[in-house]
Scaffold this active site. Structure first.
Site, short mmCIF file in Angstrom:
data_model
loop_
_atom_site.label_atom_id
_atom_site.label_comp_id
_atom_site.label_asym_id
_atom_site.label_seq_id
_atom_site.Cartn_x
_atom_site.Cartn_y
_atom_site.Cartn_z
N GLY A 266 0.79 -1.23 0.00
CA GLY A 266 0.00 0.00 0.00
C GLY A 266 0.82 1.27 0.00
N SER B 84 -2.16 -9.03 0.78
CA SER B 84 -2.13 -8.01 1.82
C SER B 84 -2.96 -6.80 1.40
CB SER B 84 -0.67 -7.66 2.14
OG SER B 84 -0.55 -6.92 3.31
#
Length: 481
Positions: free
Chosen positions: A121, A198
């Site tokens: 991210g 994830s």
């Protein structure tokens, strides 16, 4: 005849560009122009192909401009802006970064397509994942790509359209590019599987909930769509978070407003004029992980609420986690020695109303070290609990195939090396081959080769020990209910 020469001869395309001449198999025609990839041993690879134009900061992506001639696609494009970390030295301030990479056994036919959303991210790029064996052994087309991350992907300000959504918008633009162009690489736009790990898996879940999906199957590795975080479970001294992945758009906008004030900017245009490194230098929490906004155009409400209501796409889902998820985070964020007294203190801080019960269920003496006890406890409470609930909710509407990666080293994201093994891969080749077959079978047919999730058993993936395991019992989920 050498194998590579035979492949080249078999893949020649005739009648290119209306000239009557054969187009080399490493040149394909896209909606923006021609690109030339490279022939490798048994496959072709195209890198650094723009799926969108250079993005304007905190604006939605737009289609890339067309070019004349043949564009070389043999080197990856720049990663999106990132600061690097203790586990990744990559740093970048380049905002012209929306590039895709395609790996395919050949540009003929209509093969299943897998589109990979990398994790973290705030750090990473698509070209870090070597899709050669996945594409060649599974006879599929694999697409990886970059997207805006951290403060560039999840930023918001009052009045700023799409606050908290820019990374998701990039990912959707990549999927739109796949629909327009993947047939040129030998892929089937009617059979696309979106998969990620994830943060990338969490993004896959967001695309299942948001607008009409541009894919037909989904795979999620260690998604934290439903993960909440007890106090101190992630970073030392971090207060409890009701959600790791999501923040309401107004909250993200207020955070952005505070950032602007500290940087001396009263509006978004001032912030857009700042050099990228100025934003990347902002306190690291903004660039280690940037939550995604909900309550906006893409995600109308908290994704957990959407799952509870059955408001997600009815597509086949392959989803799971690793057996020892939280070991990675304990080692990363708590490198100092941990004593039995430290362990007890952490339990009391994280679970003040149930500390004694938790220590009885996870006695420090039952583990090799206090750190291992803390990691096992949080693997069960944070990851296994959320993954089991996620799969249970999906299974009420969609076909779900659940898995647990259980290799000796089964920490967070350890399973990804087995799907994207590089030339230095030295782990169990048999397990890697098994997983590549199961994942590409799922992409082809919607079935990886084991029974659907029944609310109890998941498929354990371990060297020499592949088969069902009672996930709830293994991770003490009755206790955590």
């Amino acid at each position: 005849m050498r194998r590579g020469t035979m492949l080249l001869a078999a893949l020649m395309l005739v009648g290119a560009c209306g000239t009557g001449e054969a187009m080399p198999s490493d040149v394909v025609e896209l909606d923006t122009g021609q690109v030339r990839g490279e022939q490798r041993d048994g496959h072709l690879r195209f890198q650094g192909v723009p799926y969108a134009a250079k993005p304007e900061r905190w604006k939605p992506p737009v289609k890339a401009e067309s070019w004349s001639g043949v564009r070389e696609a043999t080197k990856p494009g720049s990663p999106c802006p990132q600061v690097g970390s203790s586990y990744s030295e990559t740093k970048s301030t380049e905002e012209d970064c929306l590039f895709a990479n395609v790996t395919t056994a050949s540009t003929s036919g209509r093969k299943p397509v897998l589109v990979w959303v990398h994790g973290d991210g705030a750090i990473g790029a698509g070209h870090y994942f070597d899709a050669e064996r996945l594409a060649r052994q599974g006879d599929v087309v694999v697409v990886t790509f970059n997207y805006r991350m951290g403060v560039f992907g999840g930023f918001g300000l009052p009045g700023l359209e799409h606050s908290g959504e820019f990374g998701l918008l990039d990912q959707r633009a990549a999927l739109e590019w796949v629909q327009r162009n993947i047939a040129a690489f030998g892929g089937d736009p009617g059979n696309v599987t979106l998969f990620g790990v994830s943060f990338g898996a969490t993004a896959v879940g967001a695309h299942l909930i948001g607008q009409q999906p541009l894919f037909h199957k989904a795979i999620m590795h260690s998604s934290f769509t439903l993960v909440d975080v007890p106090k101190g479970a992630w970073f030392p001294d971090l207060e409890a978070l009701p959600s790791l992945a999501w923040r309401a758009v107004p909250e993200i906008q207020e955070i952005g407003k505070m950032i602007g004030a500290e940087l001396g900017c009263a509006d978004v245009e001032c912030l857009r004029r700042l050099p990228a490194e100025k934003l990347l230098d902002y306190p690291q929490i903004m660039n280690i992980f940037q939550p995604v906004g909900y309550g906006g155009e893409l995600l109308p409400k908290l994704p957990g609420e959407s799952l509870e209501a059955g408001e997600f796409a009815d597509v086949p889902i392959l989803a799971g986690s690793t057996r020892d998820e939280h070991t990675s985070f304990v080692e990363l964020f708590r490198p100092e020695p941990m004593s039995a007294e430290d362990y007890s203190r952490l339990v009391r801080e994280a679970f003040p109303d149930r500390a004694a019960e938790v220590e009885r269920e996870y006695p420090v003496g039952a583990y090799a070290s206090p750190k291992q006890a803390w990691a096992a406890l949080l693997t069960d409470r944070v990851w296994a609990r959320a993954t089991f609930r996620q799969n249970t909710l999906y299974a009420k509407k969609a076909p779900v195939y659940a898995f647990e990666f259980a290799d000796q080293d089964a920490r967070h994201s350890a399973d990804i090396d087995f799907l994207f093994p590089d030339a230095d891969f030295a782990k169990d080749r048999g397990l890697s081959d098994h997983m590549i077959k199961a994942w590409t079978d799922f992409a082809r047919t919607g079935d990886p080769g084991w029974p659907k999730f029944d609310g109890k058993y998941v498929q354990s993936l371990a060297p020499g020990a592949i088969g069902p395991v009672d996930f709830a019992a293994e991770h003490k989920l009755a206790f955590w209910r």
